[in-house]
Design a protein around this motif. Structure first.
Motif, short mmCIF file in Angstrom:
data_model
loop_
_atom_site.label_atom_id
_atom_site.label_comp_id
_atom_site.label_asym_id
_atom_site.label_seq_id
_atom_site.Cartn_x
_atom_site.Cartn_y
_atom_site.Cartn_z
N GLN B 112 -2.93 5.78 3.52
CA GLN B 112 -1.72 5.33 4.25
C GLN B 112 -2.09 4.72 5.60
OE1 GLN B 112 0.62 8.88 4.68
NE2 GLN B 112 0.78 9.19 2.47
N HIS B 113 -3.34 4.89 5.99
CA HIS B 113 -3.77 4.37 7.28
C HIS B 113 -4.87 3.32 7.12
CE1 HIS B 113 -1.42 7.26 9.67
NE2 HIS B 113 -1.59 8.02 8.62
N GLY B 114 -4.81 2.61 6.00
CA GLY B 114 -5.67 1.44 5.84
C GLY B 114 -7.03 1.68 5.23
N VAL B 115 -7.33 2.91 4.83
CA VAL B 115 -8.62 3.17 4.20
C VAL B 115 -8.47 2.92 2.69
CG1 VAL B 115 -10.34 4.96 3.67
CG2 VAL B 115 -9.36 4.80 5.96
N GLU B 116 -9.49 2.34 2.11
CA GLU B 116 -9.48 2.05 0.67
C GLU B 116 -10.29 3.14 -0.02
OE1 GLU B 116 -11.47 -1.23 -2.28
OE2 GLU B 116 -11.50 -1.62 -0.13
N VAL B 117 -9.73 3.71 -1.08
CA VAL B 117 -10.42 4.81 -1.76
C VAL B 117 -10.59 4.49 -3.24
CG1 VAL B 117 -10.43 7.29 -2.28
CG2 VAL B 117 -9.40 6.47 -0.14
N THR B 118 -11.79 4.70 -3.77
CA THR B 118 -12.04 4.57 -5.21
C THR B 118 -12.18 5.98 -5.76
OG1 THR B 118 -13.20 2.47 -4.93
CG2 THR B 118 -13.63 3.70 -6.97
N TYR B 119 -11.39 6.28 -6.79
CA TYR B 119 -11.47 7.60 -7.44
C TYR B 119 -12.21 7.41 -8.77
CZ TYR B 119 -7.80 8.62 -4.03
OH TYR B 119 -7.09 8.77 -2.86
N LEU B 120 -13.46 7.84 -8.82
CA LEU B 120 -14.26 7.63 -10.03
C LEU B 120 -13.75 8.48 -11.19
CD1 LEU B 120 -17.89 7.78 -8.53
CD2 LEU B 120 -16.60 5.72 -9.17
N ASP B 121 -13.79 7.88 -12.38
CA ASP B 121 -13.50 8.63 -13.60
C ASP B 121 -14.66 9.58 -13.88
OD1 ASP B 121 -11.03 7.56 -14.45
OD2 ASP B 121 -12.05 5.71 -15.07
N VAL B 122 -14.37 10.56 -14.72
CA VAL B 122 -15.44 11.45 -15.18
C VAL B 122 -15.40 11.45 -16.71
CG1 VAL B 122 -15.41 12.94 -13.15
CG2 VAL B 122 -13.88 13.47 -15.06
N ASP B 123 -16.47 11.94 -17.35
CA ASP B 123 -16.44 11.98 -18.82
C ASP B 123 -15.67 13.21 -19.28
OD1 ASP B 123 -18.13 14.20 -18.74
OD2 ASP B 123 -19.93 13.09 -19.30
N ASN B 124 -15.65 13.44 -20.61
CA ASN B 124 -14.78 14.51 -21.11
C ASN B 124 -15.30 15.93 -20.84
OD1 ASN B 124 -16.81 14.69 -22.98
ND2 ASN B 124 -15.57 13.98 -24.72
N GLU B 125 -16.46 16.01 -20.16
CA GLU B 125 -16.90 17.33 -19.69
C GLU B 125 -16.85 17.41 -18.16
OE1 GLU B 125 -20.71 18.23 -21.47
OE2 GLU B 125 -19.71 19.01 -23.26
N GLY B 126 -16.39 16.33 -17.55
CA GLY B 126 -16.21 16.35 -16.10
C GLY B 126 -17.36 15.75 -15.31
N PHE B 127 -18.32 15.12 -15.99
CA PHE B 127 -19.47 14.56 -15.27
C PHE B 127 -19.20 13.15 -14.75
CE2 PHE B 127 -21.45 17.74 -18.04
CZ PHE B 127 -22.16 18.47 -17.08
N VAL B 128 -19.66 12.92 -13.52
CA VAL B 128 -19.59 11.59 -12.92
C VAL B 128 -20.83 10.82 -13.39
CG1 VAL B 128 -19.72 10.32 -10.73
CG2 VAL B 128 -18.46 12.48 -10.84
N SER B 129 -20.63 9.55 -13.74
CA SER B 129 -21.77 8.74 -14.16
C SER B 129 -22.42 8.10 -12.94
CB SER B 129 -21.27 7.67 -15.13
OG SER B 129 -22.03 6.49 -14.98
N PRO B 130 -23.75 8.31 -12.75
CA PRO B 130 -24.43 7.67 -11.62
C PRO B 130 -24.26 6.15 -11.64
CG PRO B 130 -25.81 9.39 -12.56
CD PRO B 130 -24.65 9.23 -13.48
N ALA B 131 -24.23 5.56 -12.84
CA ALA B 131 -24.06 4.10 -12.94
C ALA B 131 -22.68 3.69 -12.40
CB ALA B 131 -24.21 3.65 -14.39
N ASP B 132 -21.67 4.49 -12.68
CA ASP B 132 -20.32 4.19 -12.18
C ASP B 132 -20.30 4.25 -10.65
OD1 ASP B 132 -19.43 4.01 -14.73
OD2 ASP B 132 -18.18 5.83 -14.69
N LEU B 133 -21.02 5.23 -10.10
CA LEU B 133 -21.06 5.33 -8.65
C LEU B 133 -21.72 4.09 -8.06
CD1 LEU B 133 -20.81 6.70 -5.90
CD2 LEU B 133 -22.96 7.90 -6.37
N GLU B 134 -22.85 3.74 -8.63
CA GLU B 134 -23.58 2.59 -8.11
C GLU B 134 -22.71 1.33 -8.17
OE1 GLU B 134 -27.70 2.29 -9.11
OE2 GLU B 134 -27.82 1.17 -7.22
N ALA B 135 -21.99 1.17 -9.27
CA ALA B 135 -21.15 -0.02 -9.45
C ALA B 135 -19.98 -0.04 -8.46
CB ALA B 135 -20.63 -0.08 -10.88
N ALA B 136 -19.57 1.13 -8.01
CA ALA B 136 -18.39 1.20 -7.13
C ALA B 136 -18.73 0.94 -5.66
CB ALA B 136 -17.72 2.57 -7.27
N ILE B 137 -20.03 1.04 -5.33
CA ILE B 137 -20.42 0.87 -3.92
C ILE B 137 -20.31 -0.60 -3.51
CG2 ILE B 137 -22.33 1.06 -2.25
CD1 ILE B 137 -23.25 3.56 -3.77
N LYS B 138 -19.64 -0.82 -2.39
CA LYS B 138 -19.46 -2.19 -1.89
C LYS B 138 -20.05 -2.28 -0.48
CE LYS B 138 -14.86 -2.08 -2.28
NZ LYS B 138 -13.47 -2.59 -2.39
#
Lengths: 151, 391
Positions: B112-138
């Protein structure tokens, strides 16, 4: 300390009228497990239009089960037209109150009973003032999309 | 009636040894740690010792530990603090869909104060994919915040690997380790993280005390203004007894880490094997590989029944557990974690979490399984749902 008052806990822990009447005069289902609660009511009605028996099956939280038990207790022995007057407020009152966020759960019982009476009325060509404008297929979902149990 | 507490992820009892350390700080060592006379200095001494004990648990330096009122405060502080301190570099934060609300609600507030947030998906056991993280970094990414161990389904994230990705891109990395602390080994130097949120009451310490680990050399603004406490980073007279209790709990957690984890894991596996053998139509939510899961955690969906009813009937038998159901009092709405790992809402509504801990015994497990079996059978008798409708 308990989550609910003694009356509610008693109806939850030892619910009355659990089950399903074979060849019921009326059967109603309301809600769905998607929404978090679902109730089935079956009723027997005699020739004087008195509800002689009522049984329920409910998927739901403590207050949904307690409301189902209390509501079926209340309509047993009632004339059909009087049973249509059993509102969720009256069920909550008989239970001695529910937490504010759980009032919704008593609506389940009111609607399921109305659905069962509607089924009876349809099968027997009866008309009741209390069923005027009643829609048995009303979407329970309307409630749950707003957060279901949220006030 | 027997009482069995299986909700150690909600909170833990304070251990006797911890309480004994705390008591003098309410009475004879009651002084304000900022005072210059003996009772004040004694209190200050207690704080310093506790800071070292907490630092030792995560292989940090004493000067990198800042006490807060709870884990939630540490989460709020780091997210808001980095957004403020790094605003000239950027305004993008990356987190996940399964974080604790302390992170999610803070991120929503910043949006609400101008910050942009990316909420990464997780797989069906709740794990974050390192590749997804890398792709989300700007270019404008300033912070990555990924929880170490999920509070609901117990998923242990590959934090070292995720933190390395953030570091390669010059992005700060925070992990909420409230559920990890004392349950999995944490070495900040090995993990390569910049911030860690911690809480005492999940490791047999008192409620009302938490801490933020902040890597030396990284600066974020003060979160509470008004005094020189905590190196001017967190003002307010210190909760001395609470801090001392946290310190002692951290010392015990370090000493007993492997024993605690092995005990929890053994009883958790026993509980799962017995439930699986005794109760039909159930689903384990979260990692199937228990080595990648909080050592005490089980999260189980019981088909055709509703969670709050299960909890109430278990409570009537003296058993404490928790639920992710929509109608669970207070929380309202099904669990965002179960939703993110793809648990259908009908199953989420019948989900219970059991967490075993240090005081759990084999007899407790047998008692719980016997009662749970009856509770589920009873509620299924009551339920109009039987799977025939596809529910």
């Amino acid at each position: 300390m308990a989550l609910y008052n003694d009356t509610v806990m008693d109806h939850f822990l030892n619910p009355h009228n659990v089950g399903e009447i074979e060849n019921p005069d009326g059967k109603g289902i309301y809600g769905s497990p998607v929404c978090g609660d679902m109730m089935q009511v079956t009723i027997s009605v005699d020739e004087n239009e008195v509800i002689t028996d009522a049984k329920f099956k409910t998927f739901g939280c403590g207050s949904a089960i307690a409301s189902s038990s209390m509501a079926t207790d209340m309509i047993k022995g009632m004339k059909v037209e009087d049973a249509l007057e059993v509102s969720n407020e009256k069920i909550v009152e008989e239970l001695g109150g529910l937490p504010a966020i759980k009032i919704h759960c008593s609506v389940l019982a009111e609607h399921a009973i109305k659905n069962a009476i509607y089924d009876y009325a349809m099968k027997n060509g009866k008309e009741y003032k209390g069923l005027e404008g009643f829609d048995p297929d009303a979407e329970h979902h309307d409630d749950c999309e707003e957060g279901h149990c949220e006030v | 009636m027997r009482n069995v507490y299986l909700d150690y992820s909600a909170t833990t009892p304070v251990k006797e040894e911890v309480l004994r350390e705390m008591i003098p700080y309410f009475t004879e060592k009651f002084g304000n740690p900022s005072s210059l006379y003996t009772p004040g200095l004694d209190a200050k001494d207690g704080l310093n010792k506790a800071r070292q004990q907490v630092a030792d648990l995560i292989n940090a330096e004493e000067r990198e530990i800042f006490f807060t009122s709870c884990g939630t405060e540490a989460d709020n502080w780091v997210i808001e603090g980095v957004a403020d301190a790094r605003r000239n570099k950027g305004n993008h934060i990356i987190t996940t869909k399964i974080e604790h609300h302390a992170i999610l609600h803070t991120c929503q507030y910043l949006e609400q104060h101008g910050v942009e947030v990316t909420y990464l998906d997780v797989d069906n056991e709740g794990f974050v994919s390192p590749a997804d993280l890398e792709a989300a970094i700007k270019d404008n990414t300033i912070l990555v915040s990924i929880m170490m161990v999920n509070n609901e389904v117990g998923t242990i994230q590959p934090i070292k690997e995720l933190a390395a990705i953030a570091r390669e891109h010059g992005v700060l990395f925070h992990t909420d380790a409230v559920q990890g602390l004392g349950n999995v080994p944490i070495d900040v130097k090995d993990l390569g993280v910049d911030f860690i949120s911690m809480s005492a009451h999940k490791i047999y310490g008192p409620k009302g005390i938490g801490a933020l680990y902040k890597r030396a050399g990284i600066n974020i603004p003060s979160f509470v203004h008004g005094g020189a406490q905590e190196k001017k980073k967190r003002a307010g007279t210190e909760n001395t007894a609470g801090i001392v209790g946290f310190g002692k709990a951290a010392e015990l957690a370090k000493r007993d880490l492997y024993e605690h984890a092995a005990h929890s894991d053994r009883l958790r596996r026993m509980l799962w094997e017995k439930i699986e053998a005794e109760i039909p139509d159930i689903t384990l939510n979260g990692p199937k590989d228990f080595t990648k899961r909080h050592p005490g955690n089980l999260n189980i969906a019981f088909s055709y029944v509703e969670g709050e009813s299960i909890i109430l009937l278990l409570d009537a038998a003296g058993i404490c557990a928790s639920t992710g159901s929509a109608c669970s009092s207070g929380s309202l709405g099904t669990s965002h974690v179960l939703d993110a790992i793809g648990v259908p809402i009908t199953k989420a509504n019948g989900t219970c979490r059991f967490t075993v801990g240090d005081m759990t015994t084999e007899d407790d497990i047998d008692y719980v399984v016997e009662n749970l079996k009856n509770v589920i059978a009873r509620l299924r008798e009551l339920s109009p749902v039987n799977g025939a409708e596809g529910w």
